[in-house]
Design an enzyme around this catalytic site. Structure first.
Site, PDB file in Angstrom:
ATOM      1  CG  ASP A   9      12.096 -13.986 -30.674  1.00 53.86           C
ATOM      2  OD1 ASP A   9      12.065 -13.672 -31.872  1.00 53.86           O
ATOM      3  OD2 ASP A   9      12.374 -13.182 -29.760  1.00 53.86           O
ATOM      4  CG  ASP A  11      16.810  -9.791 -32.564  1.00 56.71           C
ATOM      5  OD1 ASP A  11      17.922  -9.277 -32.429  1.00 56.71           O
ATOM      6  OD2 ASP A  11      16.443 -10.382 -33.607  1.00 56.71           O
ATOM      7  CG  ASP A 168      11.170 -10.911 -26.849  1.00 58.52           C
ATOM      8  OD1 ASP A 168      11.241  -9.667 -26.791  1.00 58.52           O
ATOM      9  OD2 ASP A 168      11.281 -11.528 -27.915  1.00 58.52           O
TER      10      ASP A 168
END
Length: 222
Positions: A9, A11, A168
């Site tokens: 991922d 961001d 995240d």
């Protein structure tokens, strides 16, 4: 299965841009005198623009224009990203350099559109580490749907089970798990519920710890 590729991922995982996103939503709310819906930002972390728009229409109070709010936040976010340096997460460059030295293919799976994703990576000199990017404006179904991670595996010419995802957010974890990848979770701003953590192969606090997990797994499967 021995991990043959890593899918990151972007961001909140490699770049520390979630605070910028939160700031853009609050600035947009202030500019439009708009009451920011409770828990709204937390609920959209990891989602692409289409799903964020849908969510806005669900939670916007009567008398406010969700499209105007979305556009104000989008323009504010774009301005902040391009006026300020894009901050990296600690350990990001070292992690990518190490994996590349092992000739492990890497890909990005992000809900960000391609223009912004390439800016975030390119401005930090990280773009060339990746064999390809799957971006939020290039899929029919965004995270938490598995399509983005399935496309990443296809791009790498590997079965999803041969890839490890690093995420995240709950939306990202659900997407990667549903695609059949093992997931390393590094929580950032979004709250992590027990049912989300149960989907993860590993939960760690930072990228250096994720690197240690990968090293142990690679050595175990030699």
């Amino acid at each position: 299965m021995k991990p043959q590729a890593i899918v990151f991922d972007l961001d909140g995982t490699l770049v520390d841009t979630e605070p910028t996103s939160l700031r853009s939503w609050h600035l947009a709310a202030k500019a439009l005198n708009y009451p920011l819906p409770e828990d709204f930002v937390d609920s959209i972390i990891g989602q692409n623009a289409t799903l964020i728009r849908q969510r806005l229409h669900e939670v916007t109070p009567e008398g406010f224009d969700p499209e105007a709010y979305f556009e104000e936040a989008r323009q504010t976010y774009h301005r902040l990203l391009h006026d300020e340096p894009v901050p990296l997460k600690p350990g990001a460059e070292g992690m990518l350099r190490w994996l590349s030295s092992l000739d492990i293919p890497l890909a990005i799976c992000t809900s960000t559109n391609r223009f912004e994703a390439e800016h975030k990576l390119g401005s930090n000199g990280l773009l060339d580490y990746f064999q390809g990017l799957v971006c939020g404006d290039e899929v029919a179904h965004g995270k938490p749907h598995p399509e983005p991670y399935l496309k990443a595996a296809e791009l790498l010419k590997l079965p999803p089970e041969a890839c490890i995802a690093v995420e995240d957010s709950p939306n990202g974890v659900r997407a990667a798990h549903a695609a059949g990848m093992r997931v390393i979770l590094i929580p950032d701003m979004a709250a992590i519920m027990q049912e989300v953590e149960a989907l993860c192969w590993q939960r760690v606090d930072h990228l250096d710890a994720a690197r240690a997990c990968l090293l142990a797994e690679l050595e175990r499967q030699r």
